[in-house]
Structure formats: structure tokens, C-alpha cells
Write an enzyme that holds these catalytic residues in place. Structure first.
Site, PDB file in Angstrom:
ATOM      1  N   GLY A 138     -81.176  37.889  52.558  1.00 53.72           N
ATOM      2  CA  GLY A 138     -82.326  38.410  53.287  1.00 53.72           C
ATOM      3  C   GLY A 138     -82.699  39.750  52.713  1.00 53.72           C
ATOM      4  N   GLN A 179     -86.074  48.128  52.837  1.00 53.93           N
ATOM      5  CA  GLN A 179     -85.187  48.092  51.662  1.00 53.93           C
ATOM      6  C   GLN A 179     -85.960  48.179  50.345  1.00 53.93           C
ATOM      7  OE1 GLN A 179     -82.835  44.513  53.187  1.00 53.93           O
ATOM      8  NE2 GLN A 179     -81.295  45.659  52.056  1.00 53.93           N
ATOM      9  N   CYS A 208     -74.504  44.136  52.068  1.00 54.90           N
ATOM     10  CA  CYS A 208     -75.923  44.505  52.163  1.00 54.90           C
ATOM     11  C   CYS A 208     -76.397  44.958  50.788  1.00 54.90           C
ATOM     12  CB  CYS A 208     -76.082  45.639  53.176  1.00 54.90           C
ATOM     13  SG  CYS A 208     -77.780  46.214  53.351  1.00 54.90           S
ATOM     14  N   LEU A 209     -77.579  44.497  50.394  1.00 48.72           N
ATOM     15  CA  LEU A 209     -78.104  44.884  49.077  1.00 48.72           C
ATOM     16  C   LEU A 209     -78.314  46.395  48.984  1.00 48.72           C
ATOM     17  CD1 LEU A 209     -80.705  42.019  48.494  1.00 48.72           C
ATOM     18  CD2 LEU A 209     -78.457  42.270  47.413  1.00 48.72           C
TER      19      LEU A 209
HETATM   20 ZN    ZN Z   1     -78.925  44.614  54.464  1.00 48.62          ZN
END
Ligand code: ZN
Length: 192
Positions: free
Chosen positions: A49, A54, A103-104
Site C-alpha cells: 500500500g 508518503q 513501511c516503505l
Molecule cells: Zn507505511
């Protein structure tokens, strides 16, 4: 479509609550292009996701997709590409499950936390059509992770015990087998 740079922890945009998208903005070329770029960026990074903050845009938009054989998350049940705009997420019941997330925006960090097992989610798709869905298990966890981003929350904020923080390599070595066994039991119990 363009792969956008992903903002990392420490960037203030990740800590700001994002604002809702208006119907006019959603129909416009700029937001439609942003959604295309977010999908491309998520896929290029093998993410499950990606939320607009982000990529530096403080709007309530996230994209979610798990394709079969995702190398970052091989244990996740597939989720078809879903674009969620102005989501409203509510826990259904008190049941939670122990999960482990990455998480990216937090490269090479993973940790254990609890997520609600079942959530109701209201959202608009990219055409502005309303949806009302129930999501369960690991997929519910992914929705909670992405909606948290829209509220300026990172998964580490939800960790009760920081001693489970690990790199991806150490998780593979020490945590993964137990975790995958737990997740398979979860998928068996609640579906995905
Ligand atoms: Zn994330």
C-alpha cells in the site's frame, strides 16, 4: 506514469493529518495523475500500500494492492488494486490480532503490533463512487496501516513493546517462521 520519490521518517509531511479531497479535485487531471503515479510507485517498491503523504502530498488518498508472490510480503493474501479516497474506518468489535509490519517510509525496520481483526471502511473510489466494505485479518491490518498514514500515524506509534523492532534480515532469521504460522492460523480463522 512516474515513480515518485518516497518520503521517509523524519519528513514532517508524514506527521501531518492529510485533508479530504473535494469532488472537483478528484475528477481533475492533477489528482488522477497523482493516483496513477502512486500505483506505479507502490508497484516499483513492492509495497502492499501507499498513502499520498508518503509521496509528499497531504491528501486523503491511498492505494492498496497485494499481488501473488509479492517479494516483500509473500505471506499476505492477495488484494486486488483498491484506490481509497477520504476513507472512514471503524473497528467492528474489539478483537485484535498480533501482527508484524514494515513501511516503505521506514526502510529496513519491522515490528510487532496489534491490529483490529475486522474493520468497516467507507471510501470513494477514483471515479468518486462510494463504497462500504468489511475487511478482515491481514487485509484489515493493511487498511489500518494506510489510513493511519492519512492521520500522521506510523506503525511504530502503535507498538506496545519496542523490543520487537528488527531489520528485515533479522526478522527473516528470527521472527518470520513464528509469524507466518500465526498469520496462517489467522487467515484460516477470519479469512482475508
Ligand atoms: Zn507505511
Amino acid at each position: 506514469m512516474t515513480v515518485l520519490p518516497i518520503r521517509e521518517m523524519g519528513d514532517p509531511v508524514l506527521r501531518e493529518p492529510a485533508r479530504p479531497v473535494t469532488a472537483e479535485e478528484l475528477a481533475g487531471a492533477e489528482v488522477q495523475r497523482l493516483i496513477d503515479d502512486m500505483i506505479e510507485t507502490m508497484r516499483a517498491a513492492d509495497g502492499a500500500g501507499l498513502a499520498a503523504p508518503q509521496v509528499g502530498v497531504s491528501l486523503r488518498i491511498a492505494v492498496i494492492e497485494v499481488r501473488e508472490g509479492n517479494p516483500r510480503y509473500p505471506y499476505k493474501p492477495p488484494i486486488p488494486l483498491t484506490v481509497i479516497v477520504n476513507p472512514d474506518l471503524t473497528a467492528q468489535g474489539d478483537a485484535t490480532f498480533a501482527t508484524n509490519e514494515g513501511c516503505l517510509s521506514m526502510p529496513n525496520v519491522r515490528g510487532d503490533l496489534e491490529r483490529f481483526e475486522n474493520v468497516g471502511v467507507l471510501y470513494l473510489d477514483r471515479e468518486g463512487r462510494p463504497h462500504s466494505e468489511t475487511r478482515r485479518g491481514l487485509t484489515a491490518g493493511t487498511f489500518q496501516h494506510e489510513v493511519d498514514h492519512l492521520d500522521g500515524i506510523l506503525f511504530v506509534d502503535r507498538m506496545a513493546d519496542m523490543s520487537s523492532l528488527s531489520t528485515w534480515a533479522e526478522f527473516e532469521r528470527h521472527g518470520k517462521d513464528d509469524f507466518v504460522a500465526r498469520i496462517e492460523a489467522l487467515v484460516e480463522r477470519v479469512g482475508s
